[in-house]
Write a protein that holds these residues in place. Sequence first.
Motif, PDB file in Angstrom:
ATOM      1  N   GLN A 182       0.835  -1.204   0.000  1.00 39.08           N
ATOM      2  CA  GLN A 182       0.000   0.000   0.000  1.00 39.08           C
ATOM      3  C   GLN A 182       0.870   1.255   0.000  1.00 39.08           C
ATOM      4  O   GLN A 182       0.584   2.215  -0.710  1.00 39.08           O
ATOM      5  CB  GLN A 182      -0.933   0.009   1.212  1.00 39.08           C
ATOM      6  N   ALA A 185       2.338   1.651  -3.432  1.00 40.65           N
ATOM      7  CA  ALA A 185       1.306   2.116  -4.361  1.00 40.65           C
ATOM      8  C   ALA A 185       1.025   3.610  -4.156  1.00 40.65           C
ATOM      9  O   ALA A 185       0.861   4.368  -5.119  1.00 40.65           O
ATOM     10  CB  ALA A 185       0.026   1.301  -4.199  1.00 40.65           C
ATOM     11  N   ARG A 188       3.709   5.684  -5.714  1.00 40.52           N
ATOM     12  CA  ARG A 188       3.616   5.720  -7.163  1.00 40.52           C
ATOM     13  C   ARG A 188       2.394   6.524  -7.612  1.00 40.52           C
ATOM     14  O   ARG A 188       2.252   6.849  -8.775  1.00 40.52           O
ATOM     15  CB  ARG A 188       3.497   4.303  -7.732  1.00 40.52           C
ATOM     16  N   ASP A 190      -0.757   5.324  -7.252  1.00 47.20           N
ATOM     17  CA  ASP A 190      -1.751   4.361  -7.732  1.00 47.20           C
ATOM     18  C   ASP A 190      -2.981   4.287  -6.826  1.00 47.20           C
ATOM     19  O   ASP A 190      -3.852   3.470  -7.071  1.00 47.20           O
ATOM     20  CB  ASP A 190      -1.140   2.943  -7.798  1.00 47.20           C
TER      21      ASP A 190
END
Length: 191
Positions: A182, A185, A188, A190
């Motif tokens: 997580q 992510a 990034r 996302d």
Amino acid sequence: MSESNLPPEQWRPLFDKAGIEFGYRPLATRAGMTHTRVHRLIRGGGTTSEAIQQVADALGVRASKVRELRGEPAVDIEPFTLPDDAGRLNDKERDVIRAMVRALLDAREQGNAVEATTKQDASSEADEDEKTGAAVNPDDLIEPHPGSGLDVDDPQSAVDLAAGGWRRGGGESETRRRRREQDEAAERGDV
């Protein structure tokens, strides 16, 4: 209410037999120790095998008798010695062994002692593992995940690892893996 200035009465026969006045200071003088150390020892507090032996010698009894009166198992404990080839360990490895011993003794004092497993216990656990498929393969025990904060070269981390810090399946728990994924992510974008 404060503790008595005298040892518990169960100790009196030993003092009398040894010809020592009944009290912490007279025993401390005979044993070559401080009275506070003798007080702690007699009252069942933390001590060493050497101190127990000093008090036993002063009272003219076996160390097992002193342990019994302290509320410990009345056994004569042999000094713990490592195998002869343990002399080949380097300084870091020796520090790990010392740290593990300290951790085990601290756990015992806190009531979290690791209990010995008898052969029968081990075989019944193995049978249960065979039924459930829960047996741990030693090859699954690997070094910790780099993000775990555990340093295998640090003696305390090595103790943490030995006490359960190693995980199966990649070196990190499922929860930790999800959190790491997580976080990655989110970095990034996302999310």
